[in-house]
Design an enzyme around this catalytic site. Structure first.
Site, short mmCIF file in Angstrom:
data_model
loop_
_atom_site.label_atom_id
_atom_site.label_comp_id
_atom_site.label_asym_id
_atom_site.label_seq_id
_atom_site.Cartn_x
_atom_site.Cartn_y
_atom_site.Cartn_z
N ASN A 42 6.51 2.39 2.07
CA ASN A 42 5.79 1.12 2.15
C ASN A 42 4.35 1.38 2.55
O ASN A 42 4.06 2.28 3.34
CB ASN A 42 6.46 0.23 3.21
N HIS A 44 1.24 -0.11 4.54
CA HIS A 44 0.99 -1.11 5.58
C HIS A 44 -0.44 -0.98 6.08
O HIS A 44 -0.88 0.13 6.43
CB HIS A 44 1.97 -0.91 6.74
N ASN A 83 -2.57 -2.96 -5.49
CA ASN A 83 -2.02 -1.65 -5.15
C ASN A 83 -1.16 -1.11 -6.29
O ASN A 83 -1.17 0.09 -6.57
CB ASN A 83 -1.20 -1.74 -3.87
N ILE A 106 11.09 -8.91 4.23
CA ILE A 106 11.67 -7.88 5.09
C ILE A 106 13.08 -7.57 4.61
O ILE A 106 13.93 -8.45 4.57
CB ILE A 106 11.68 -8.32 6.56
#
Length: 233
Positions: A139, A141, A23, A110
């Site tokens: 973020n 996901h 990514n 986290i």
């Protein structure tokens, strides 16, 4: 004779990773192209020393500065410090770069309140120095909003499909808040799961969507907080 228009302002992003960095590679390839104009990745930070994403950053042209800070090595080197102290230290490294946006691209840790408190400007990071303007954090996901929060989302969605519980899954880019994977979605794409399709084939198709969506989501938020060209009055 009128003055020439000022050059577009360069937008800076910090990218946090934990793994191979596919990514991240999508963002590297998109920076300073029409997909992500006037944009430079100013820092890639990993919480895993062996993350190949650090190599991708170092091999980019021009090379992208990198940083590494692992939780357990940090705690071992700083007796008495806590996980929250680690999160503040990560935020401190990021804040010093003064980015317009932080992108979590496969960041497998986290974040506690300490990280967000620093990047939001609610907590100082160097003495009394604070972030002047809150730095948005997004973020990527691999699931739809409200479905399969947390780890192993792809495998859990695939298993749910096999049981007939869902018809499709998806990918989202969302804003990061203190509740895991519950921030406001920036962009969402559904990804079909095909009957009889092996997990690996579904995973590969989903990753293809991720690589596009992380660039689109980054551009959308950057355009809101740091337009690349001056807004005419």
């Amino acid at each position: 004779m009128s003055d020439p228009s000022p050059p577009p302002r360069e937008r800076r992003i910090a990218v946090l990773i934990s793994g191979s960095g596919t990514n991240l590679q999508a963002l590297i390839d998109a920076q300073n192209t029409p997909a992500l104009p006037s944009t430079r990745i100013s820092l890639v930070l990993s919480n895993r020393k062996a993350a190949y994403g650090l190599t991708r950053a170092a091999q980019a042209n021009p090379p992208i500065p990198t940083a590494y800070l692992g939780l357990q090595p940090y705690l071992k080197a700083n007796p008495g410090k806590t996980r929250d102290d680690y999160d503040v230290e990560v935020a401190r490294i990021v804040a010093r770069e003064n980015p317009d946006l932080v992108v979590l691209a496969g960041w497998m840790h986290i974040m506690g309140d300490g990280f967000l408190d620093v990047v939001n400007g609610d907590r100082p990071y160097d003495g009394e120095q604070r972030v002047e303007k809150p730095i948005p954090v997004i973020n990527l996901h691999p699931a739809l909003p409200g479905a399969f929060d947390g780890a192993h989302a792809i495998e859990r969605a695939y298993e749910a499909f096999q049981k007939g519980e869902i018809k499709h899954s998806g990918v989202m880019v969302h804003r990061v808040v203190k509740e895991v994977d519950r921030g406001e979605p920036v962009l969402v794409r559904e990804v079909e799961i095909l009957p009889g399709e092996p997990l690996e084939a579904f995973e590969e198709r989903l990753h293809q969507v991720e690589w596009k969506l992380i660039v689109e989501g980054t551009k959308k938020v950057l355009d809101e907080v740091a337009p690349s060209s001056p807004v005419s009055s």
